[in-house]
Design an enzyme around this catalytic site. Structure first.
Site, PDB file in Angstrom:
ATOM      1  N   ASN A  23     -13.039  -3.353   2.111  1.00  0.00           N
ATOM      2  CA  ASN A  23     -14.010  -2.293   2.289  1.00  0.00           C
ATOM      3  C   ASN A  23     -14.919  -2.225   1.066  1.00  0.00           C
ATOM      4  O   ASN A  23     -14.444  -2.382  -0.067  1.00  0.00           O
ATOM      5  CB  ASN A  23     -13.286  -0.949   2.464  1.00  0.00           C
ATOM      6  CG  ASN A  23     -12.380  -0.952   3.682  1.00  0.00           C
ATOM      7  OD1 ASN A  23     -12.715  -1.545   4.708  1.00  0.00           O
ATOM      8  ND2 ASN A  23     -11.233  -0.313   3.586  1.00  0.00           N
TER       9      ASN A  23
ATOM     10  N   HIS B  88      -7.038  -5.924   2.014  1.00  0.00           N
ATOM     11  CA  HIS B  88      -5.946  -5.350   2.807  1.00  0.00           C
ATOM     12  C   HIS B  88      -5.373  -6.457   3.699  1.00  0.00           C
ATOM     13  O   HIS B  88      -6.132  -7.184   4.363  1.00  0.00           O
ATOM     14  CB  HIS B  88      -6.464  -4.247   3.724  1.00  0.00           C
ATOM     15  CG  HIS B  88      -6.984  -3.023   3.037  1.00  0.00           C
ATOM     16  ND1 HIS B  88      -6.259  -1.852   2.934  1.00  0.00           N
ATOM     17  CD2 HIS B  88      -8.178  -2.775   2.438  1.00  0.00           C
ATOM     18  CE1 HIS B  88      -6.977  -0.933   2.304  1.00  0.00           C
ATOM     19  NE2 HIS B  88      -8.149  -1.463   2.001  1.00  0.00           N
TER      20      HIS B  88
ATOM     21  N   GLN C 219     -14.514   2.395   1.217  1.00  0.00           N
ATOM     22  CA  GLN C 219     -13.777   2.091  -0.005  1.00  0.00           C
ATOM     23  C   GLN C 219     -13.426   3.379  -0.744  1.00  0.00           C
ATOM     24  O   GLN C 219     -14.268   4.260  -0.923  1.00  0.00           O
ATOM     25  CB  GLN C 219     -14.632   1.183  -0.925  1.00  0.00           C
ATOM     26  CG  GLN C 219     -13.887   0.722  -2.170  1.00  0.00           C
ATOM     27  CD  GLN C 219     -14.663  -0.325  -2.977  1.00  0.00           C
ATOM     28  OE1 GLN C 219     -15.803  -0.651  -2.656  1.00  0.00           O
ATOM     29  NE2 GLN C 219     -14.040  -0.819  -4.032  1.00  0.00           N
ATOM     30  N   SER C 220     -12.162   3.479  -1.159  1.00  0.00           N
ATOM     31  CA  SER C 220     -11.724   4.670  -1.899  1.00  0.00           C
ATOM     32  C   SER C 220     -11.218   4.331  -3.301  1.00  0.00           C
ATOM     33  O   SER C 220     -11.225   5.197  -4.172  1.00  0.00           O
ATOM     34  CB  SER C 220     -10.639   5.426  -1.125  1.00  0.00           C
ATOM     35  OG  SER C 220      -9.489   4.622  -0.932  1.00  0.00           O
TER      36      SER C 220
ATOM     37  N   HIS D  48     -10.013  -5.098  -3.505  1.00  0.00           N
ATOM     38  CA  HIS D  48      -8.688  -5.383  -2.945  1.00  0.00           C
ATOM     39  C   HIS D  48      -8.851  -5.843  -1.514  1.00  0.00           C
ATOM     40  O   HIS D  48      -9.709  -5.353  -0.778  1.00  0.00           O
ATOM     41  CB  HIS D  48      -7.790  -4.148  -3.015  1.00  0.00           C
ATOM     42  CG  HIS D  48      -8.433  -2.895  -2.518  1.00  0.00           C
ATOM     43  ND1 HIS D  48      -9.324  -2.163  -3.285  1.00  0.00           N
ATOM     44  CD2 HIS D  48      -8.355  -2.258  -1.330  1.00  0.00           C
ATOM     45  CE1 HIS D  48      -9.738  -1.121  -2.604  1.00  0.00           C
ATOM     46  NE2 HIS D  48      -9.182  -1.148  -1.394  1.00  0.00           N
TER      47      HIS D  48
ATOM     48  N   ASP E 134       0.849  -1.185   0.000  1.00  0.00           N
ATOM     49  CA  ASP E 134       0.000   0.000   0.000  1.00  0.00           C
ATOM     50  C   ASP E 134       0.894   1.248   0.000  1.00  0.00           C
ATOM     51  O   ASP E 134       1.895   1.305   0.702  1.00  0.00           O
ATOM     52  CB  ASP E 134      -0.911  -0.004   1.244  1.00  0.00           C
ATOM     53  CG  ASP E 134      -2.064   0.964   1.115  1.00  0.00           C
ATOM     54  OD1 ASP E 134      -3.219   0.503   1.023  1.00  0.00           O
ATOM     55  OD2 ASP E 134      -1.816   2.200   1.090  1.00  0.00           O
TER      56      ASP E 134
HETATM   57  P1  AMP Z   1      -9.766   1.396   0.294  1.00  0.00           P
HETATM   58  O1  AMP Z   1      -9.894   2.698   1.031  1.00  0.00           O
HETATM   59  O2  AMP Z   1     -10.226   0.207   1.075  1.00  0.00           O
HETATM   60  O3  AMP Z   1     -10.404   1.490  -1.066  1.00  0.00           O
HETATM   61  O4  AMP Z   1      -8.218   1.171   0.097  1.00  0.00           O
HETATM   62  C1  AMP Z   1      -7.501   1.741  -0.965  1.00  0.00           C
HETATM   63  C2  AMP Z   1      -6.058   1.655  -0.584  1.00  0.00           C
HETATM   64  O5  AMP Z   1      -5.290   1.865  -1.747  1.00  0.00           O
HETATM   65  C3  AMP Z   1      -5.609   2.696   0.452  1.00  0.00           C
HETATM   66  O6  AMP Z   1      -5.058   2.054   1.584  1.00  0.00           O
HETATM   67  C4  AMP Z   1      -4.575   3.531  -0.307  1.00  0.00           C
HETATM   68  O7  AMP Z   1      -3.522   3.937   0.523  1.00  0.00           O
HETATM   69  C5  AMP Z   1      -4.127   2.560  -1.383  1.00  0.00           C
HETATM   70  N1  AMP Z   1      -3.611   3.148  -2.606  1.00  0.00           N
HETATM   71  C6  AMP Z   1      -4.171   4.133  -3.338  1.00  0.00           C
HETATM   72  N2  AMP Z   1      -3.429   4.367  -4.442  1.00  0.00           N
HETATM   73  C7  AMP Z   1      -2.396   3.480  -4.396  1.00  0.00           C
HETATM   74  C8  AMP Z   1      -1.293   3.214  -5.258  1.00  0.00           C
HETATM   75  N3  AMP Z   1      -1.075   3.900  -6.394  1.00  0.00           N
HETATM   76  N4  AMP Z   1      -0.423   2.235  -4.893  1.00  0.00           N
HETATM   77  C9  AMP Z   1      -0.616   1.528  -3.763  1.00  0.00           C
HETATM   78  N5  AMP Z   1      -1.643   1.730  -2.920  1.00  0.00           N
HETATM   79  C10 AMP Z   1      -2.520   2.701  -3.223  1.00  0.00           C
END
Ligand code: AMP
Length: 114
Positions: free
Chosen positions: A87, A102, A94-95, A100, A30
């Site tokens: 998430n 974690h 979820q962002s 994915h 991450d």
């Molecule tokens: P979520 O909030 O569950 O959707 O998790 C998305 C995750 O992706 C977060 O922990 C971010 O820090 C991670 N993330 C976003 N962009 C990248 C990237 N380019 N490389 C690695 N991790 C990323």
């Protein structure tokens, strides 16, 4: 998906610290770790959310979990413990809209999450 960051990482169009990959899943660090070890396991196949994964793809979700447990064993924190979490959608936090898993480890994680 052409505009998905995790698809680009899986296809090596964007740099990331990949720790494992096979024909179906890719695992990478991450970018903003929330624990000393914070790895994301993604399928190569794009699904925006857990809700979009067809029932006949349950084995793919299982392989994502199996990848996490193997990484935990290989990296020596299986016995101390770790957390796997997915998430889903805004209330789930979820962002990035490519599913994915974690994998978090290396510190005492609290419960419940925020
Ligand atoms: P979520 O909030 O569950 O959707 O998790 C998305 C995750 O992706 C977060 O922990 C971010 O820090 C991670 N993330 C976003 N962009 C990248 C990237 N380019 N490389 C690695 N991790 C990323």
């Amino acid at each position: 998906m052409t505009d998905c960051i995790f698809c680009k990482i899986a296809n090596r169009e964007v740099n990331s610290r990949i720790v494992f990959e096979n024909e179906r899943v890719v695992a990478f660090h991450d970018l903003f770790p929330a624990a000393p070890t914070h790895v994301l396991i993604v399928p190569r196949q794009h699904y925006s959310t857990l809700n979009d994964v067809p029932a006949d793809q349950a084995a793919l979700l299982g392989e994502m979990v199996a990848t996490a447990t193997q990484l935990a064993k290989d990296n020596g924190f299986a016995e101390d413990g770790y957390r796997v979490v997915m998430n889903c959608n805004p209330d789930g936090g979820q962002s990035v809209y490519h599913i994915h898993l974690h994998l978090l480890a290396g510190r005492k994680l609290t419960w419940p999450p925020g």
